[in-house]
Design a protein around this motif. Sequence first.
Motif, PDB file in Angstrom:
ATOM      1  N   THR A   1      37.873  52.719  36.493  1.00 20.75           N
ATOM      2  CA  THR A   1      38.851  51.839  35.866  1.00 20.75           C
ATOM      3  C   THR A   1      38.761  50.400  36.337  1.00 20.75           C
ATOM      4  N   ALA A   2      37.669  50.013  36.996  1.00 21.05           N
ATOM      5  CA  ALA A   2      37.520  48.629  37.444  1.00 21.05           C
ATOM      6  C   ALA A   2      37.323  47.709  36.261  1.00 21.05           C
ATOM      7  N   ALA A   3      37.796  46.475  36.412  1.00 23.11           N
ATOM      8  CA  ALA A   3      37.415  45.428  35.483  1.00 23.11           C
ATOM      9  C   ALA A   3      35.937  45.133  35.726  1.00 23.11           C
ATOM     10  N   PRO A   4      35.271  44.283  34.897  1.00 21.94           N
ATOM     11  CA  PRO A   4      33.820  44.103  35.034  1.00 21.94           C
ATOM     12  C   PRO A   4      33.353  43.814  36.457  1.00 21.94           C
ATOM     13  N   VAL A   5      34.047  42.948  37.167  1.00 25.02           N
ATOM     14  CA  VAL A   5      33.717  42.640  38.555  1.00 25.02           C
ATOM     15  C   VAL A   5      35.008  42.293  39.263  1.00 25.02           C
ATOM     16  N   GLY A   6      34.986  42.053  40.602  1.00 23.98           N
ATOM     17  CA  GLY A   6      36.241  41.762  41.266  1.00 23.98           C
ATOM     18  C   GLY A   6      36.103  41.053  42.591  1.00 23.98           C
ATOM     19  N   VAL A   7      37.286  40.703  43.200  1.00 25.08           N
ATOM     20  CA  VAL A   7      37.336  39.932  44.449  1.00 25.08           C
ATOM     21  C   VAL A   7      38.745  39.961  45.056  1.00 25.08           C
ATOM     22  N   GLN A   8      38.963  39.556  46.383  1.00 23.60           N
ATOM     23  CA  GLN A   8      40.272  39.611  47.045  1.00 23.60           C
ATOM     24  C   GLN A   8      40.423  38.596  48.190  1.00 23.60           C
ATOM     25  N   LEU A   9      41.684  38.234  48.544  1.00 23.77           N
ATOM     26  CA  LEU A   9      41.927  37.336  49.697  1.00 23.77           C
ATOM     27  C   LEU A   9      43.337  36.727  49.739  1.00 23.77           C
ATOM     28  N   GLY A  10      43.784  36.145  50.863  1.00 26.41           N
ATOM     29  CA  GLY A  10      45.075  35.460  50.878  1.00 26.41           C
ATOM     30  C   GLY A  10      45.716  35.223  52.220  1.00 26.41           C
ATOM     31  N   ASP A  11      46.877  34.528  52.203  1.00 29.13           N
ATOM     32  CA  ASP A  11      47.649  34.270  53.411  1.00 29.13           C
ATOM     33  C   ASP A  11      48.516  35.474  53.766  1.00 29.13           C
ATOM     34  N   TYR A  12      49.009  36.162  52.782  1.00 22.73           N
ATOM     35  CA  TYR A  12      49.664  37.455  52.994  1.00 22.73           C
ATOM     36  C   TYR A  12      49.146  38.383  51.910  1.00 22.73           C
ATOM     37  N   ILE A  13      49.076  39.621  52.243  1.00 27.23           N
ATOM     38  CA  ILE A  13      48.432  40.562  51.326  1.00 27.23           C
ATOM     39  C   ILE A  13      49.015  41.952  51.520  1.00 27.23           C
ATOM     40  N   TYR A  14      49.266  42.631  50.409  1.00 23.98           N
ATOM     41  CA  TYR A  14      49.875  43.958  50.445  1.00 23.98           C
ATOM     42  C   TYR A  14      49.245  44.846  49.373  1.00 23.98           C
ATOM     43  N   GLY A  15      49.481  46.138  49.478  1.00 21.44           N
ATOM     44  CA  GLY A  15      49.053  47.056  48.443  1.00 21.44           C
ATOM     45  C   GLY A  15      49.702  46.690  47.122  1.00 21.44           C
ATOM     46  N   GLY A  16      49.021  46.995  46.024  1.00 23.95           N
ATOM     47  CA  GLY A  16      49.555  46.690  44.702  1.00 23.95           C
ATOM     48  C   GLY A  16      49.147  45.334  44.183  1.00 23.95           C
ATOM     49  N   PHE A  17      48.636  44.430  45.050  1.00 20.82           N
ATOM     50  CA  PHE A  17      48.103  43.149  44.595  1.00 20.82           C
ATOM     51  C   PHE A  17      46.710  43.389  43.983  1.00 20.82           C
ATOM     52  N   ASN A  18      46.070  42.320  43.557  1.00 17.93           N
ATOM     53  CA  ASN A  18      44.711  42.445  43.018  1.00 17.93           C
ATOM     54  C   ASN A  18      43.820  41.350  43.580  1.00 17.93           C
ATOM     55  N   TYR A  19      42.513  41.525  43.449  1.00 21.13           N
ATOM     56  CA  TYR A  19      41.610  40.432  43.770  1.00 21.13           C
ATOM     57  C   TYR A  19      41.016  39.888  42.477  1.00 21.13           C
ATOM     58  N   TRP A  20      40.254  38.800  42.588  1.00 19.41           N
ATOM     59  CA  TRP A  20      39.743  38.084  41.428  1.00 19.41           C
ATOM     60  C   TRP A  20      38.227  38.030  41.466  1.00 19.41           C
ATOM     61  N   GLN A  21      37.612  37.972  40.285  1.00 14.91           N
ATOM     62  CA  GLN A  21      36.153  37.930  40.205  1.00 14.91           C
ATOM     63  C   GLN A  21      35.608  36.529  40.447  1.00 14.91           C
ATOM     64  N   THR A  22      36.483  35.528  40.407  1.00 17.46           N
ATOM     65  CA  THR A  22      36.045  34.147  40.596  1.00 17.46           C
ATOM     66  C   THR A  22      37.245  33.299  40.979  1.00 17.46           C
ATOM     67  N   ASN A  23      37.006  32.135  41.545  1.00 24.93           N
ATOM     68  CA  ASN A  23      38.091  31.193  41.812  1.00 24.93           C
ATOM     69  C   ASN A  23      38.142  30.094  40.752  1.00 24.93           C
ATOM     70  N   GLN A  24      37.498  30.343  39.606  1.00 27.24           N
ATOM     71  CA  GLN A  24      37.560  29.451  38.448  1.00 27.24           C
ATOM     72  C   GLN A  24      38.088  30.277  37.278  1.00 27.24           C
ATOM     73  N   ILE A  25      39.395  30.188  37.003  1.00 30.82           N
ATOM     74  CA  ILE A  25      40.007  31.061  36.001  1.00 30.82           C
ATOM     75  C   ILE A  25      40.641  30.240  34.882  1.00 30.82           C
ATOM     76  N   ASP A  26      40.934  30.910  33.780  1.00 33.07           N
ATOM     77  CA  ASP A  26      41.689  30.315  32.684  1.00 33.07           C
ATOM     78  C   ASP A  26      43.163  30.615  32.943  1.00 33.07           C
ATOM     79  N   PRO A  27      43.981  29.611  33.286  1.00 27.85           N
ATOM     80  CA  PRO A  27      45.381  29.882  33.623  1.00 27.85           C
ATOM     81  C   PRO A  27      46.197  30.402  32.450  1.00 27.85           C
ATOM     82  N   VAL A  28      45.735  30.161  31.216  1.00 28.11           N
ATOM     83  CA  VAL A  28      46.451  30.646  30.035  1.00 28.11           C
ATOM     84  C   VAL A  28      46.203  32.138  29.818  1.00 28.11           C
ATOM     85  N   ASN A  29      45.004  32.590  30.123  1.00 32.08           N
ATOM     86  CA  ASN A  29      44.629  33.993  29.932  1.00 32.08           C
ATOM     87  C   ASN A  29      43.867  34.465  31.169  1.00 32.08           C
TER      88      ASN A  29
END
Length: 437
Positions: free
Chosen positions: A202-230
């Motif tokens: 059930t993974a999206a095509p690719v993925g990534v993770q990180l942060g100042d605080y982090i808990y279960g239920g969050f997600n990671y991102w495939q890139t740090n260049q995203i479309d904020p609208v979608n």
Amino acid sequence: MNRFPVVRCFISALALLGTASLAQPTAEAPKAPPKPKAATKSDVPPGASYLASTYGISVADAAERIRLQDEISALVAQVFKDDDPSFAGIWVQQTPVFKIVIGFTDPDDRKLLKYQIDPKIRRYVQLKKMPRPRKAVLAEQDDVNKRIQAAGIKKFTSWIEEETGTLAVRVETAAEADKVRTALAGISPAPRVEVGPIPTPTAAPVGVQLGDYIYGGFNYWQTNQIDPVNPDPYKGCSFAFPATLGTTKGILTAGHCEPGPDGKYWYSVEGHWVQLPSPTIARWAYGTKYDYQFHETTGMDTGSWVYYENYSTEPAYPRGGYFYVTGTVGYYGQTSGMAICKSGWKTGLVCGTIDNGAYTYNGVKGWIHAVRNSGSLIAAPGDSGGAVFSPADSAGNIKAYGIITAGGATSGGASQIVYMPIDYIDDEVAIRVMTNN
């Protein structure tokens, strides 16, 4: 009054807005959900409304059954640990009446005397005579799996039908089903062979993770260049549970979840990006029962929390919140008929029931399969790596059950999920889910 001209103008305005504001990828990071302050509390356990609608019982009755699951898990663990040679299976029967059924080839009421059965569930326990011991059926399942793979079929599932003690196999095409029947010729009783959908990762095509605080239920991102609208197409897998590897803090997700095109795992928090290190340990390969990875989170606040989004599947719960992890229940504490819930970024908080605990996936048995017969999907692309847990108690406490590997729709509005039991993370290395104990 004719409203059509207004509608046309409104549509035109929307089209113009869409054209004028087509967002380009940006380095601005979405904010993570706020830090937890308290667990979400409710007198109605998540999953109660689903059990009630599925089995035609009241929400109060469903809630009471769910509240018994800790005691049921303890009994399941005792029965498996006892390793009685005539033991044939244990499962929860939700309909027509609620029972905890233990199968033996030679049932005798004296068999129950060796178990410390909690008084809360004693009246629900019932013995049933079964034709073959579970050890024999599990050995046959290994033989069945090997024969199917020798026939050149890698994508299949097999499981034990608890109430009869017989085997079943599923493949995706009629031609494969014919191959399987030929490969299994001579086995008696013959396993049931069916054609149907196989759960997919059930993974999206690719993925990534990180942060100042982090808990279960969050997600990671495939890139740090995203479309904020979608932003959804840029999301990777979900996180399961915060954990420790020795004294190192980290977080768990599925082993099959890969980094983005830049080879990195990104996580957004408070409007900025943080890059998580590559996994300290990752397990995922065909022919194994493992699907997990551990990412170090040193420097980030973390703890025994699992965040959820509630997309209207649980009416007694708010739009979003946190549950508190107070313990874990491994493979031998879970069985068919028990209720489970899960949190993943794509489908949010959704509950169902365990369908089988001797499930073959990825070419090997040892996975757990759960289903939801109607309503919201229990899993979809993006939920991989998410947390599977017991329905929360009235104080918002949960027990960690596993990590999502695969799932999706089946037929008639039903859906399925496959997850790795949480105790597998400790098979080879000392990874521990963070709990308050």
